[in-house]
Enzyme design. Structure first.
Site, short mmCIF file in Angstrom:
data_model
loop_
_atom_site.label_atom_id
_atom_site.label_comp_id
_atom_site.label_asym_id
_atom_site.label_seq_id
_atom_site.Cartn_x
_atom_site.Cartn_y
_atom_site.Cartn_z
N LYS A 121 0.95 -1.10 0.20
CA LYS A 121 -0.10 -0.06 -0.02
C LYS A 121 0.73 1.26 -0.05
O LYS A 121 2.22 1.18 0.56
CB LYS A 121 -0.90 0.11 1.24
N ASP A 161 -7.06 4.30 -4.55
CA ASP A 161 -7.70 4.06 -3.16
C ASP A 161 -8.39 5.53 -2.85
O ASP A 161 -8.67 6.16 -4.03
CB ASP A 161 -6.67 3.72 -2.18
#
Ligand code: NDP
Ligand code: 2IT
Length: 448
Positions: A121, A161
């Site tokens: 991430k 995201d």
């Protein structure tokens, strides 16, 4: 030392990371008892430590010529079952602890998809809100100039995201291609005419609804005619509402960080088109919906409140699709009191640990994010496959695969929960199944 204490003592400020680790550790104790080799190889201590953390300066110039500096991050958490894979978040709240929690969750989520993807991430504390297109472009270019040294289609494949959608992926991809002189599938969520996959924008929301439908079906029920509470109004919330409408459920709420809309009559196709135009084209706020549709009410956020009134409306289903810790113990209790049957998490870790316990104590069908929102990264995996083959599947083909993957994830969680003596506990099912797969791969590959 207890592993959660160890994690806390190493990085005392990473609250969200502690929360995500504690939840997984709690679930996997019985797996460790059944598999002593996991303990002797010290898998747990290895799995909570990122393989690599990259932090960098992102300088950029605004439209007035003023220079700003943001922080860029990429957490390469675990590559036991495939290259690092996971989104990029651009939001002012972004810090190391939040990205480590997201990367940690991603490891188990990706394992559940059955595709070969490790977990990662990244992102930045940059706030795209209120910035011009040109400013966003310059930021993305500066961010990718550094990130491009660390990623690649067989190494680490970022995606979107919060705050990173089609526009940002485009600017990021353009700069990657220029500096590496390579046209590859290094990012997913790409535009359709330059390597993207059909259904990727829809995948997380659709997947979360498919997962809810599976949970209900396991009890002989369906979404048809049921009222649904949705939070958020971004990518995940929009396509959650789209699929709910298609399956005959009635979404009555959605939100942004300033407040929420309650529309007693329900959001229908035409109203959803308005929301999509408002959010994606005009980049407006949800409050505008109540001006356009007077039957709806807008309730602004009360910063002093100890609960979120969005979760205090009567409904059968809840789809938290905004951000972490948006359902606390009181919100969960309100949902239970009002007769909620199913909670499917489009967002990552939207429910606090006390909220999760409340759902589990009341036998609510509760699908944790790492299972329920895995549709997004799954179709990212399918985008990678299509890029490698240099061909594209039809919309129906990708949607069918997505449905199959969500069904499989549901079955894996259900069966695993049952095997470990906690039927219908999807938290245990997801954590145990995801962990066991990654742990076994780590053992197979030795101490690396
Ligand atoms: P978007 O940026 O498209 O939308 C985010 C939405 O959540 C906006 O409505 C935003 O409101 C709201 N929001 C964001 N931060 C906060 C906050 N701190 N408090 C209240 N509301 C907030 O993001 P996505 O829809 O892509 O992501 C939503 C959630 O889904 C996240 O948890 C993400 O990690 C998760 N997720 C996303 C996937 C994807 O494929 N995109 C895949 C799996 C999970 P505002 O406009 O006011 O900021
Ligand atoms: O949290 C997530 O799963 C995502 N933001 C999507 C990741 C991806 O690589 O598609």
């Amino acid at each position: 030392m207890d592993i959660v204490d160890l994690v806390k003592s190493r990085d005392p400020n990473e609250r969200e990371f502690h929360q995500a680790v504690a939840e997984v550790i709690e679930s996997i104790k019985p797996v460790l008892d059944r598999n002593p080799e996991f303990r002797s190889a010290n898998i747990v201590e290895r799995i909570v430590e990122p393989e690599r953390v990259i932090m960098f300066r992102v300088p950029w110039m605004d439209d007035e010529g003023d220079v700003h500096v943001n922080r860029g991050f990429r957490i390469e958490m675990n590559s036991a079952i495939g290259p690092y894979k996971g989104g990029l978040r651009f939001h002012p709240s972004v810090n190391l602890g939040i990205l480590k929690f997201l990367a940690f969750e991603q490891v188990f989520k990706n394992a559940l998809t059955s595709l070969a993807m490790g977990g990662g991430k990244g992102g930045s504390d940059f706030d795209p809100k209120g910035k011009s297109d040109a400013e966003v472009q310059r930021f993305c270019q500066s961010f990718m100039l550094e990130l491009s040294r660390h990623i690649g289609p067989d190494t680490d494949i970022p995606a979107g995201d919060i705050g990173v959608g089609a526009r940002e992926i485009g600017y990021l991809f353009g700069m990657y291609k220029k500096v590496r002189n390579e046209f590859t599938g290094v990012l997913t969520g790409k535009g359709l005419n330059w390597g993207g996959s059909l259904i990727r924008p829809e995948a997380t929301g659709y997947g979360s609804v498919y997962f809810a439908a599976e949970m209900l079906a396991a009890k002989g029920d369906s979404l048809e005619g049921k009222k649904s509470l949705v939070s958020g109004s971004g990518n995940v919330a929009q396509f959650t509402m789209e699929k709910l409408i298609e399956l005959g459920s009635i979404p009555v709420t959605f939100s942004d960080s300033s407040g929420y809309i309650y529309d007693e009559k329900g959001v229908d196709r035409e109203k959803l088109d308005y929301i999509m135009e408002l959010k994606n084209v005009r980049r407006g706020r949800v409050s505008a919906y109540a001006e356009k549709y007077p039957e709806a009410v807008y309730i602004p956020v009360d910063p002093e409140a100890d609960h979120n009134p969005l979760w205090d409306h009567v409904a059968h289903c809840a789809f938290p699709s905004a951000t972490q810790n948006e359902i606390n113990e009181k919100d969960a209790a309100n949902l239970v009191k009002n007769g909620v049957l199913v909670v499917s998490e489009g967002a990552n870790m939207p429910t606090t640990p006390e909220g999760v316990d409340t759902f589990l104590d009341h036998d609510i069908l509760y699908g944790p994010g790492k299972a329920a929102n895995a549709g997004g990264v799954s179709v990212s995996g399918l985008e990678m496959s299509q890029n490698s083959m240099r061909l594209g599947w039809t919309r129906a083909e990708v949607d069918e695969r997505l449905q199959m993957i969500m069904k499989n994830i549901h079955k894996t969680c259900l069966d695993t929960a049952e095997q470990y003596g906690t039927p219908f506990n999807y938290v245990n099912g997801a954590n145990i199944a995801g962990f066991a797969k990654v742990a076994q791969a780590m053992i197979d590959q030795g101490v690396v």
